[in-house]
Design a protein around this motif. Sequence first.
Motif, PDB file in Angstrom:
ATOM      1  N   TYR A  12     -44.742  46.049  39.028  1.00 17.09           N
ATOM      2  CA  TYR A  12     -43.632  45.652  38.175  1.00 17.09           C
ATOM      3  C   TYR A  12     -43.388  44.157  38.360  1.00 17.09           C
ATOM      4  CZ  TYR A  12     -43.309  50.588  39.217  1.00 17.09           C
ATOM      5  OH  TYR A  12     -43.627  51.903  39.444  1.00 17.09           O
ATOM      6  N   ASP A  13     -43.645  43.400  37.316  1.00 18.28           N
ATOM      7  CA  ASP A  13     -43.524  41.946  37.331  1.00 18.28           C
ATOM      8  C   ASP A  13     -42.123  41.574  36.866  1.00 18.28           C
ATOM      9  OD1 ASP A  13     -43.931  39.224  37.210  1.00 18.28           O
ATOM     10  OD2 ASP A  13     -45.269  39.290  35.492  1.00 18.28           O
ATOM     11  N   GLY A  14     -41.337  40.993  37.753  1.00 14.70           N
ATOM     12  CA  GLY A  14     -39.980  40.601  37.398  1.00 14.70           C
ATOM     13  C   GLY A  14     -39.963  39.358  36.525  1.00 14.70           C
ATOM     14  N   HIS A  15     -39.053  39.337  35.581  1.00 18.76           N
ATOM     15  CA  HIS A  15     -38.893  38.195  34.675  1.00 18.76           C
ATOM     16  C   HIS A  15     -37.449  37.719  34.729  1.00 18.76           C
ATOM     17  CE1 HIS A  15     -42.749  38.589  32.428  1.00 18.76           C
ATOM     18  NE2 HIS A  15     -42.668  39.790  32.966  1.00 18.76           N
ATOM     19  N   GLY A  16     -37.241  36.558  35.288  1.00 17.55           N
ATOM     20  CA  GLY A  16     -35.902  35.967  35.321  1.00 17.55           C
ATOM     21  C   GLY A  16     -35.003  36.505  36.403  1.00 17.55           C
ATOM     22  N   GLY A  17     -35.522  37.327  37.266  1.00 21.54           N
ATOM     23  CA  GLY A  17     -34.738  37.920  38.348  1.00 21.54           C
ATOM     24  C   GLY A  17     -35.385  39.214  38.798  1.00 21.54           C
ATOM     25  N   ARG A  18     -34.911  39.739  39.923  1.00 16.77           N
ATOM     26  CA  ARG A  18     -35.541  40.926  40.492  1.00 16.77           C
ATOM     27  C   ARG A  18     -34.853  42.231  40.110  1.00 16.77           C
ATOM     28  NH1 ARG A  18     -35.005  42.849  45.909  1.00 16.77           N
ATOM     29  NH2 ARG A  18     -32.818  43.243  46.259  1.00 16.77           N
ATOM     30  N   GLU A  19     -33.726  42.155  39.420  1.00 18.57           N
ATOM     31  CA  GLU A  19     -32.939  43.355  39.171  1.00 18.57           C
ATOM     32  C   GLU A  19     -33.711  44.432  38.399  1.00 18.57           C
ATOM     33  OE1 GLU A  19     -30.108  39.943  39.736  1.00 18.57           O
ATOM     34  OE2 GLU A  19     -31.922  40.257  38.575  1.00 18.57           O
ATOM     35  N   THR A  20     -34.392  44.049  37.333  1.00 19.67           N
ATOM     36  CA  THR A  20     -35.094  45.040  36.516  1.00 19.67           C
ATOM     37  C   THR A  20     -36.297  45.609  37.250  1.00 19.67           C
ATOM     38  OG1 THR A  20     -34.429  43.821  34.542  1.00 19.67           O
ATOM     39  CG2 THR A  20     -36.105  45.496  34.256  1.00 19.67           C
ATOM     40  N   SER A  21     -37.120  44.752  37.839  1.00 21.28           N
ATOM     41  CA  SER A  21     -38.301  45.263  38.543  1.00 21.28           C
ATOM     42  C   SER A  21     -37.891  46.127  39.736  1.00 21.28           C
ATOM     43  CB  SER A  21     -39.221  44.123  38.983  1.00 21.28           C
ATOM     44  OG  SER A  21     -38.553  43.228  39.833  1.00 21.28           O
ATOM     45  N   ARG A  22     -36.815  45.786  40.397  1.00 23.98           N
ATOM     46  CA  ARG A  22     -36.305  46.606  41.514  1.00 23.98           C
ATOM     47  C   ARG A  22     -35.823  47.959  40.996  1.00 23.98           C
ATOM     48  NH1 ARG A  22     -37.805  46.996  46.118  1.00 23.98           N
ATOM     49  NH2 ARG A  22     -37.023  49.033  46.485  1.00 23.98           N
ATOM     50  N   TYR A  23     -35.104  47.942  39.864  1.00 16.55           N
ATOM     51  CA  TYR A  23     -34.621  49.193  39.280  1.00 16.55           C
ATOM     52  C   TYR A  23     -35.803  50.091  38.880  1.00 16.55           C
ATOM     53  CZ  TYR A  23     -32.276  52.573  36.376  1.00 16.55           C
ATOM     54  OH  TYR A  23     -31.834  53.768  35.855  1.00 16.55           O
ATOM     55  N   VAL A  24     -36.816  49.507  38.249  1.00 17.88           N
ATOM     56  CA  VAL A  24     -37.993  50.282  37.846  1.00 17.88           C
ATOM     57  C   VAL A  24     -38.679  50.853  39.086  1.00 17.88           C
ATOM     58  CG1 VAL A  24     -40.263  50.166  36.741  1.00 17.88           C
ATOM     59  CG2 VAL A  24     -38.313  48.998  35.695  1.00 17.88           C
ATOM     60  N   ASN A  25     -38.819  50.043  40.124  1.00 19.49           N
ATOM     61  CA  ASN A  25     -39.445  50.497  41.361  1.00 19.49           C
ATOM     62  C   ASN A  25     -38.683  51.680  41.972  1.00 19.49           C
ATOM     63  OD1 ASN A  25     -41.493  50.211  43.398  1.00 19.49           O
ATOM     64  ND2 ASN A  25     -39.972  49.252  44.707  1.00 19.49           N
ATOM     65  N   ASP A  26     -37.367  51.634  41.905  1.00 19.62           N
ATOM     66  CA  ASP A  26     -36.542  52.690  42.486  1.00 19.62           C
ATOM     67  C   ASP A  26     -36.450  53.940  41.614  1.00 19.62           C
ATOM     68  OD1 ASP A  26     -36.006  51.049  44.651  1.00 19.62           O
ATOM     69  OD2 ASP A  26     -34.041  50.401  43.892  1.00 19.62           O
ATOM     70  N   ASN A  27     -36.698  53.820  40.302  1.00 20.97           N
ATOM     71  CA  ASN A  27     -36.401  54.936  39.405  1.00 20.97           C
ATOM     72  C   ASN A  27     -37.568  55.519  38.614  1.00 20.97           C
ATOM     73  OD1 ASN A  27     -33.264  55.305  39.348  1.00 20.97           O
ATOM     74  ND2 ASN A  27     -33.670  53.124  39.518  1.00 20.97           N
ATOM     75  N   LEU A  28     -38.580  54.736  38.279  1.00 19.13           N
ATOM     76  CA  LEU A  28     -39.644  55.232  37.403  1.00 19.13           C
ATOM     77  C   LEU A  28     -40.367  56.435  38.010  1.00 19.13           C
ATOM     78  CD1 LEU A  28     -41.107  54.681  34.682  1.00 19.13           C
ATOM     79  CD2 LEU A  28     -42.800  53.441  36.014  1.00 19.13           C
ATOM     80  N   PHE A  29     -40.818  56.320  39.253  1.00 21.01           N
ATOM     81  CA  PHE A  29     -41.530  57.428  39.878  1.00 21.01           C
ATOM     82  C   PHE A  29     -40.616  58.636  40.074  1.00 21.01           C
ATOM     83  CE2 PHE A  29     -43.111  59.709  43.661  1.00 21.01           C
ATOM     84  CZ  PHE A  29     -44.301  60.176  43.119  1.00 21.01           C
ATOM     85  N   GLN A  30     -39.354  58.384  40.427  1.00 18.51           N
ATOM     86  CA  GLN A  30     -38.411  59.498  40.582  1.00 18.51           C
ATOM     87  C   GLN A  30     -38.203  60.228  39.256  1.00 18.51           C
ATOM     88  OE1 GLN A  30     -37.534  60.589  43.547  1.00 18.51           O
ATOM     89  NE2 GLN A  30     -38.722  58.867  44.349  1.00 18.51           N
ATOM     90  N   ASN A  31     -38.133  59.460  38.153  1.00 13.44           N
ATOM     91  CA  ASN A  31     -38.018  60.092  36.837  1.00 13.44           C
ATOM     92  C   ASN A  31     -39.266  60.904  36.509  1.00 13.44           C
ATOM     93  OD1 ASN A  31     -35.471  59.056  36.372  1.00 13.44           O
ATOM     94  ND2 ASN A  31     -36.207  57.286  35.227  1.00 13.44           N
ATOM     95  N   LEU A  32     -40.436  60.393  36.892  1.00 14.61           N
ATOM     96  CA  LEU A  32     -41.686  61.118  36.669  1.00 14.61           C
ATOM     97  C   LEU A  32     -41.696  62.429  37.459  1.00 14.61           C
ATOM     98  CD1 LEU A  32     -44.579  61.110  35.414  1.00 14.61           C
ATOM     99  CD2 LEU A  32     -45.331  60.094  37.568  1.00 14.61           C
ATOM    100  N   LYS A  33     -41.281  62.378  38.711  1.00  9.90           N
ATOM    101  CA  LYS A  33     -41.224  63.596  39.527  1.00  9.90           C
ATOM    102  C   LYS A  33     -40.267  64.615  38.923  1.00  9.90           C
ATOM    103  CE  LYS A  33     -41.135  63.417  43.989  1.00  9.90           C
ATOM    104  NZ  LYS A  33     -40.906  63.079  45.407  1.00  9.90           N
ATOM    105  N   ARG A  34     -39.109  64.139  38.477  1.00 10.10           N
ATOM    106  CA  ARG A  34     -38.113  65.045  37.893  1.00 10.10           C
ATOM    107  C   ARG A  34     -38.668  65.705  36.637  1.00 10.10           C
ATOM    108  NH1 ARG A  34     -35.045  64.016  33.946  1.00 10.10           N
ATOM    109  NH2 ARG A  34     -35.081  61.757  34.183  1.00 10.10           N
ATOM    110  N   LEU A  35     -39.271  64.910  35.760  1.00  9.44           N
ATOM    111  CA  LEU A  35     -39.782  65.449  34.497  1.00  9.44           C
ATOM    112  C   LEU A  35     -40.938  66.419  34.730  1.00  9.44           C
ATOM    113  CD1 LEU A  35     -39.480  65.243  31.364  1.00  9.44           C
ATOM    114  CD2 LEU A  35     -41.478  63.781  31.473  1.00  9.44           C
TER     115      LEU A  35
END
Length: 146
Positions: free
Chosen positions: A29-52
Amino acid sequence: MLLEDQSQIESGSLSFQDSGLYGMFIGVYDGHGGRETSRYVNDNLFQNLKRLTSEQQSMSVDDIQRVFRATEEGFLSIVARQWTVKPQLAAVGSCCLVGVISNGILYIVNVGASHAVLGRAVKATREVIAIQLSTEHNASIKSASR
């Protein structure tokens, strides 16, 4: 200094319980303009995949699209809730390059401006050669998103 970019590798069960979905998940996850989005994706994308995959007990291209959509909607809801306190959240973003192997099928997802490159080891020289898989790296260009 805080890094904008994030990555993760998950191996083993892709879902909760005994759905039988085993494989590997790799995300960059390549952050653009700050780390908030890439950090959020890192914390949530795989968890969403596991849930689904736990709910569906399968995986498909449509499922992966739903996972990305749920992750994006989750971050947008944070932006909306924190708009008056942190308006800069609306200006950050992330490109994602994700690979999922499940039940013998390889899924590659390129969202944003990410390069798709395969590393190949050469036995004789023990070096790794990068093989470019996409001619363009920006997913908004139609030829790069095929």
